[in-house]
Design a protein around this motif. Structure first.
Motif, PDB file in Angstrom:
ATOM      1  N   LEU A  89       0.835  -1.201   0.000  1.00 13.78           N
ATOM      2  CA  LEU A  89       0.000   0.000   0.000  1.00 13.78           C
ATOM      3  C   LEU A  89       0.875   1.259   0.000  1.00 13.78           C
ATOM      4  O   LEU A  89       0.605   2.215  -0.742  1.00 13.78           O
ATOM      5  CB  LEU A  89      -0.930   0.001   1.208  1.00 13.78           C
ATOM      6  N   ALA A  90       1.917   1.255   0.822  1.00  7.67           N
ATOM      7  CA  ALA A  90       2.817   2.407   0.889  1.00  7.67           C
ATOM      8  C   ALA A  90       3.577   2.589  -0.421  1.00  7.67           C
ATOM      9  O   ALA A  90       3.769   3.718  -0.903  1.00  7.67           O
ATOM     10  CB  ALA A  90       3.789   2.246   2.052  1.00  7.67           C
ATOM     11  N   LEU A  91       4.002   1.483  -1.016  1.00  2.74           N
ATOM     12  CA  LEU A  91       4.736   1.543  -2.280  1.00  2.74           C
ATOM     13  C   LEU A  91       3.851   2.081  -3.403  1.00  2.74           C
ATOM     14  O   LEU A  91       4.282   2.923  -4.208  1.00  2.74           O
ATOM     15  CB  LEU A  91       5.264   0.160  -2.639  1.00  2.74           C
ATOM     16  N   ALA A  92       2.626   1.613  -3.458  1.00  9.39           N
ATOM     17  CA  ALA A  92       1.702   2.087  -4.497  1.00  9.39           C
ATOM     18  C   ALA A  92       1.451   3.585  -4.362  1.00  9.39           C
ATOM     19  O   ALA A  92       1.392   4.316  -5.358  1.00  9.39           O
ATOM     20  CB  ALA A  92       0.386   1.318  -4.410  1.00  9.39           C
ATOM     21  N   LEU A 122       3.727  -6.983  -7.901  1.00  6.51           N
ATOM     22  CA  LEU A 122       5.167  -6.778  -7.734  1.00  6.51           C
ATOM     23  C   LEU A 122       5.942  -7.265  -8.953  1.00  6.51           C
ATOM     24  O   LEU A 122       6.855  -6.581  -9.437  1.00  6.51           O
ATOM     25  CB  LEU A 122       5.651  -7.499  -6.471  1.00  6.51           C
ATOM     26  N   THR A 123       5.557  -8.422  -9.468  1.00  6.80           N
ATOM     27  CA  THR A 123       6.246  -8.975 -10.636  1.00  6.80           C
ATOM     28  C   THR A 123       6.091  -8.072 -11.848  1.00  6.80           C
ATOM     29  O   THR A 123       7.073  -7.768 -12.561  1.00  6.80           O
ATOM     30  CB  THR A 123       5.698 -10.382 -10.955  1.00  6.80           C
ATOM     31  N   THR A 160      13.351  -2.607  -3.643  1.00  8.39           N
ATOM     32  CA  THR A 160      12.354  -2.847  -2.584  1.00  8.39           C
ATOM     33  C   THR A 160      11.400  -3.968  -2.973  1.00  8.39           C
ATOM     34  O   THR A 160      11.107  -4.869  -2.164  1.00  8.39           O
ATOM     35  CB  THR A 160      11.556  -1.553  -2.314  1.00  8.39           C
ATOM     36  N   MET A 161      10.928  -3.943  -4.212  1.00  9.59           N
ATOM     37  CA  MET A 161       9.947  -4.948  -4.657  1.00  9.59           C
ATOM     38  C   MET A 161      10.562  -6.334  -4.747  1.00  9.59           C
ATOM     39  O   MET A 161       9.899  -7.334  -4.421  1.00  9.59           O
ATOM     40  CB  MET A 161       9.350  -4.517  -6.007  1.00  9.59           C
TER      41      MET A 161
END
Length: 208
Positions: free
Chosen positions: A93-96, A157-158, A200-201
């Motif tokens: 959620l934070a990454l998005a 992520l992929t 990160t991913m």
């Protein structure tokens, strides 16, 4: 009524003075101006300003980079918007959110740059085709939209790693062939920011 010589003389003097004033007035107005008015200054102020010169500090590589990066960013933002309704992973959620907050302003920057080059504003509709590196196909996007939970997280992520890798490749091409300082600065930021997110991913995938 008897008119004295003195009265005749006074009338003559008054008439001469009036004639002199009339002559002076005509002299002031013969050039189309009136006393106290500067027509040349007002005409100069009313003339339109010269149009800004077209920019020449760019080449085809800059234009191609910007025109392709805009729909590329648009797809990444679209993917980011899917996360809140399909994932409960706080890190995802934070990454998005970070992806959306970084790439949305860059899309506006791209639009402004292209317009300053005299080029039309880019369009995100259809994401401009799928010729750009890392772009998701319609089938991939549909599968991502249908997934939820851990499966969604893994797919997202992929796919986003692949998407970011494509953006970095495009940015490297711009640095190699572009000449515009602003476009190259954007490319440099894309490489730095998206490489950090890729790292990160990859770590998140390894822990899933």
């Amino acid at each position: 009524m008897f008119i004295t010589p003195a009265r005749i003389k006074a009338v003559a003097i008054a008439g001469a003075a009036a004639a002199a004033l009339f002559t002076a007035g005509c002299s002031n107005d013969k050039d189309g101006t009136m006393p106290g008015m500067n027509h040349s200054a007002s005409s100069s102020a009313a003339s339109p300003s010269a149009a800004p010169a077209a920019r020449t500090d760019f080449n085809d590589a800059d234009v191609t980079f910007l025109q392709q990066m805009y729909p590329h960013h648009a797809q990444a933002v679209e993917m980011a918007k899917l996360v809140p309704s399909r994932s409960q992973n706080p890190r995802l959620l934070a990454l998005a959110t970070a992806v959306e907050q970084a790439q949305t302003p860059e899309m506006q920057q791209i639009t402004t740059l292209l317009q300053s080059f005299g080029k039309p504003a880019p369009a995100a509709a259809g994401h401009g085709g799928h010729a750009m590196p890392g772009m998701m196909s319609g089938e991939q996007m549909s599968a991502l939209q249908a997934a939820t939970g851990a499966e969604f997280d893994r797919q997202w992520l992929t796919l986003m790693i692949e998407h970011h890798t494509g953006a970095i490749d495009m940015a490297k091409t711009e640095l190699a062939g572009g000449v515009n300082a602003e476009s190259k600065a954007l490319a440099t930021n894309v490489i730095a920011d998206q490489q950090k997110e890729i790292d990160t991913m990859r770590g998140m995938l390894a822990q899933s």
